[in-house]
Motif scaffolding. Sequence first.
Motif, PDB file in Angstrom:
ATOM      1  N   TRP A  28       0.867  -1.191   0.000  1.00  0.00           N
ATOM      2  CA  TRP A  28       0.000   0.000   0.000  1.00  0.00           C
ATOM      3  C   TRP A  28       0.902   1.238   0.000  1.00  0.00           C
ATOM      4  O   TRP A  28       0.572   2.262  -0.521  1.00  0.00           O
ATOM      5  CB  TRP A  28      -0.889   0.024   1.252  1.00  0.00           C
ATOM      6  N   ARG A  86      -6.231  -7.988   1.201  1.00  0.00           N
ATOM      7  CA  ARG A  86      -5.971  -7.047   0.116  1.00  0.00           C
ATOM      8  C   ARG A  86      -5.842  -7.805  -1.213  1.00  0.00           C
ATOM      9  O   ARG A  86      -6.451  -7.412  -2.213  1.00  0.00           O
ATOM     10  CB  ARG A  86      -4.692  -6.276   0.409  1.00  0.00           C
ATOM     11  N   SER A  87      -5.090  -8.916  -1.193  1.00  0.00           N
ATOM     12  CA  SER A  87      -4.923  -9.609  -2.475  1.00  0.00           C
ATOM     13  C   SER A  87      -6.222 -10.279  -2.906  1.00  0.00           C
ATOM     14  O   SER A  87      -6.457 -10.471  -4.106  1.00  0.00           O
ATOM     15  CB  SER A  87      -3.769 -10.615  -2.405  1.00  0.00           C
ATOM     16  N   SER A 125      -8.086  -8.048  -5.226  1.00  0.00           N
ATOM     17  CA  SER A 125      -7.290  -7.537  -6.347  1.00  0.00           C
ATOM     18  C   SER A 125      -7.700  -8.197  -7.658  1.00  0.00           C
ATOM     19  O   SER A 125      -8.486  -9.151  -7.677  1.00  0.00           O
ATOM     20  CB  SER A 125      -5.796  -7.802  -6.103  1.00  0.00           C
ATOM     21  N   THR A 126      -7.159  -7.694  -8.774  1.00  0.00           N
ATOM     22  CA  THR A 126      -7.454  -8.234 -10.097  1.00  0.00           C
ATOM     23  C   THR A 126      -6.153  -8.521 -10.831  1.00  0.00           C
ATOM     24  O   THR A 126      -5.190  -7.759 -10.702  1.00  0.00           O
ATOM     25  CB  THR A 126      -8.249  -7.208 -10.940  1.00  0.00           C
ATOM     26  N   PRO A 163      -4.259  -8.670 -14.366  1.00  0.00           N
ATOM     27  CA  PRO A 163      -4.477  -8.041 -15.677  1.00  0.00           C
ATOM     28  C   PRO A 163      -4.851  -9.074 -16.736  1.00  0.00           C
ATOM     29  O   PRO A 163      -5.682  -8.794 -17.608  1.00  0.00           O
ATOM     30  CB  PRO A 163      -3.138  -7.369 -15.999  1.00  0.00           C
ATOM     31  N   THR A 180      -3.345  -6.254  -9.182  1.00  0.00           N
ATOM     32  CA  THR A 180      -3.481  -4.915  -8.609  1.00  0.00           C
ATOM     33  C   THR A 180      -4.733  -4.845  -7.755  1.00  0.00           C
ATOM     34  O   THR A 180      -5.766  -5.439  -8.074  1.00  0.00           O
ATOM     35  CB  THR A 180      -3.571  -3.847  -9.717  1.00  0.00           C
ATOM     36  N   PHE A 181      -4.607  -4.068  -6.660  1.00  0.00           N
ATOM     37  CA  PHE A 181      -5.713  -3.949  -5.711  1.00  0.00           C
ATOM     38  C   PHE A 181      -6.739  -2.951  -6.230  1.00  0.00           C
ATOM     39  O   PHE A 181      -6.401  -1.797  -6.505  1.00  0.00           O
ATOM     40  CB  PHE A 181      -5.133  -3.489  -4.366  1.00  0.00           C
ATOM     41  N   ASP A 182      -7.975  -3.422  -6.419  1.00  0.00           N
ATOM     42  CA  ASP A 182      -8.993  -2.485  -6.942  1.00  0.00           C
ATOM     43  C   ASP A 182     -10.390  -2.798  -6.393  1.00  0.00           C
ATOM     44  O   ASP A 182     -11.383  -2.636  -7.069  1.00  0.00           O
ATOM     45  CB  ASP A 182      -8.992  -2.528  -8.474  1.00  0.00           C
ATOM     46  N   TRP A 183     -10.449  -3.302  -5.139  1.00  0.00           N
ATOM     47  CA  TRP A 183     -11.748  -3.629  -4.507  1.00  0.00           C
ATOM     48  C   TRP A 183     -12.568  -4.552  -5.376  1.00  0.00           C
ATOM     49  O   TRP A 183     -13.769  -4.386  -5.531  1.00  0.00           O
ATOM     50  CB  TRP A 183     -12.553  -2.358  -4.188  1.00  0.00           C
ATOM     51  N   ASN A 184     -11.938  -5.552  -5.962  1.00  0.00           N
ATOM     52  CA  ASN A 184     -12.628  -6.476  -6.851  1.00  0.00           C
ATOM     53  C   ASN A 184     -13.303  -7.588  -6.028  1.00  0.00           C
ATOM     54  O   ASN A 184     -12.649  -8.492  -5.518  1.00  0.00           O
ATOM     55  CB  ASN A 184     -11.614  -7.066  -7.831  1.00  0.00           C
TER      56      ASN A 184
END
Lengths: 358, 431
Positions: free
Chosen positions: A39, A100-101, A104-105, A107, A115-119
Amino acid sequence: MTTAVEGSPHRADGGRSELLGLAALLGAGLLLAAVGARWISGPLVPLALALVLAAVVAVIWTAVAGSPESKRRIAPYGLLKPGMLWLALFYLAPLITLLRSSLSTRPSRFAVDFTFDWNLGNYTTAFTDFAPQFGRAFLYAGSATVLTILIGFPLAYVIAFRGGRFKTLLLGLVVIPFFTSYLIRTIAWRSLLADTGQVVQLFDTLRISGILETVGVMDNGRVLNTPAAVIGGLTYNFLPFMILPIYVSLEKVDPRLVDAAQDLYSTAFQSFRKVVVPLALPGVFAGTLLTFIPAAGDFVNALYLGSPNTTMIGNSIQDQFLVQSNVPLASAMSFVLMLIITVFVFVYSRFFGTEDLT
Amino acid sequence: MDTQDPAAPYRTDPRPTTSPDPARTDTGTGTGSDTGTDDVVVLDGVSKRFGSFTAVDRADFTIERGEFFAMLGPSGCGKTTTLKMIAGFEQPSGGRVLLEGVDVSRTPPYKRNVNTVFQQYALFPHMTVAENVAFGPRSKKVPKAEYVERVTDMLEVVRLSDFAHRRPNQLSGGQQQRVALARALVNYPSALLLDEPLAALDLKLREAMQFELKRIQREVGITFVFVTHDQGEALTMSDRIAVMNEGRVEQIGTPEDIYHRPATLFVASFIGTANLLPGALAGRDGDELIVRLESGDTVRAVGSNTSAGVGSHADGSPVSVMLRPERLRVIPAPGTGADRAVEPGGAAPGRSVSGTVDDLVFQGASARLSLRLADGTDVIANVGTDADLPFLRPGDPVAVTWQPGAAYLLAGRPPRPGASTTDVDQVEAAL
């Protein structure tokens, strides 16, 4: 500090500085976790590490400095520090990283990075694609737990009440398999349960294969690679974790209580049911937790004794982590497993919890 | 406790053979079984061997209905084993145990209508006080309405009504003791067996519980069979006592019998303090026997035929004279000669022994005088704190005297001549 003589302001000060110390420790742990979870990145990392170092130094300083009196007063809080530090570093930080992971998404399908994106999609996938594996995990672990109780209780009872001078020896025999690796022992069962192995031969000699086939223990003349083999392996591997806590509970039961029950018109069986079993329940409770929780997450038994039709959630998580390299999905699956087990433990302890006896 | 007769609930017991029956005399003599059922527990030549060790050797006795019966003896004397055979936890190697006239030697405990109060109470820790007390009736499938009433009544008898919903570990030792009593008594047993019930209590509570036990026994009228190594407890509480030693029953009798007319040297030395003076039978004079003591004194003593057959003994056979310390009076010699000390002060011939003062300890109401006889035997006398006593010094010649009948004759020589005391605290320390 040294000038403070009166009790109460001094005490308040000591308590406050202690709470501050604990907060600093917790903050340091979280900072470390944040660095680990990336982070915080780039030039901020050295700054964060410096802050962590400062917090740790400050905490140690408050414990060492101060008047003897204030040290004595804050000692109980001080004792919490190593534990808090440990929890922050090795429990809280990994947990946050995992959370956190899981949000993540990746690519692309073939990427290792994410990458962490609230997925939240990983959680949806975990439930939709892996429901059978979750189901099997709890079914197999539950069956194995019941079997360990059925086998372990009589064993623990005999050792505790009839063991006499062989008690230590018998307990030793329960523990001795631990001297061999878990993996080796499980793999050893492969050859025992193999189609040409001793177990199948025994069943054939006894001519009970047909019966076992009907009750589902055997499948097409095979024992290995059936659900029964997986449950059997789990039962075998976790049996000592059931026997030992039950033994500890039974050991504490005064045999005169059994005498008293029989004196009060109970048969041997009634006194067992009404006196011995209730007093052994704390052990059964502890044994269930020690058996069910690791068994539900186990992948070794399903891997070596099962088939593709008996995969448990542990196998799927392992596969996603190490083979598919889908860390976000694997993290989400781990989190779901953890949550279900937490709920199970909570409900189980509500219904069977015997805290007033433990 | 309200004004209602506390014993009333027990009269409603539907089983007539086990309930205390105040109307027994009204039933007349028509029922022949009446005399038979008065003996609640009968031990008929009961023995118990563990391998080559004989724990109980041919015990024979009868415990009557409503009696407070004690089995007393040092640890290892077989009293607890005997109790366990009555309860059914041990089976006799020989002989029979009869309960209400029925041979129960091979009957398991749960089929016997006796209940036990265990030494450490053995209360069920996972049940409340009320559940503990209800355990027996529930096992016997007594209807709920009835057992609830019985439990309530019984908790009232032991004064624990306010504690019905507590767990045993929330109670004091004395309260746990009373729960154990209630749990056993609620079943209306033919006999209540108590295995050292007071041993786990401290001294003050133990004394209070002695009276409490007597009160409860009077209230419920059930036969109590009580095992103890504490002679004080046995003497205070019992109607009859069986003194046991090394597996044998040495004597059965009332506390007075046991104390004043012991059957054997063991009983004499085990109960209270006894001065046992060795000597030889030298003749007889009416009811009294003449004994020549080894100290040189010649004394008169009484002895019953039961005291190991004194009547049949020939002159010269070895005997012991038992003197209880509190029955001795001191006659200080005005002069210095030992001869003069024997004679004066109205001491009848044959009712005194003389020696020298060994020690004198003031104990308030009385004083404890130790004197040494000519043969070195120590004698202890509990004497009044008379004006003369303070002038006694170690080495002074002195004599003690007693009333007729206070010297009791026993067969055999004492293992250790002189004063012997069984100190309960010493016995407990040795355990």
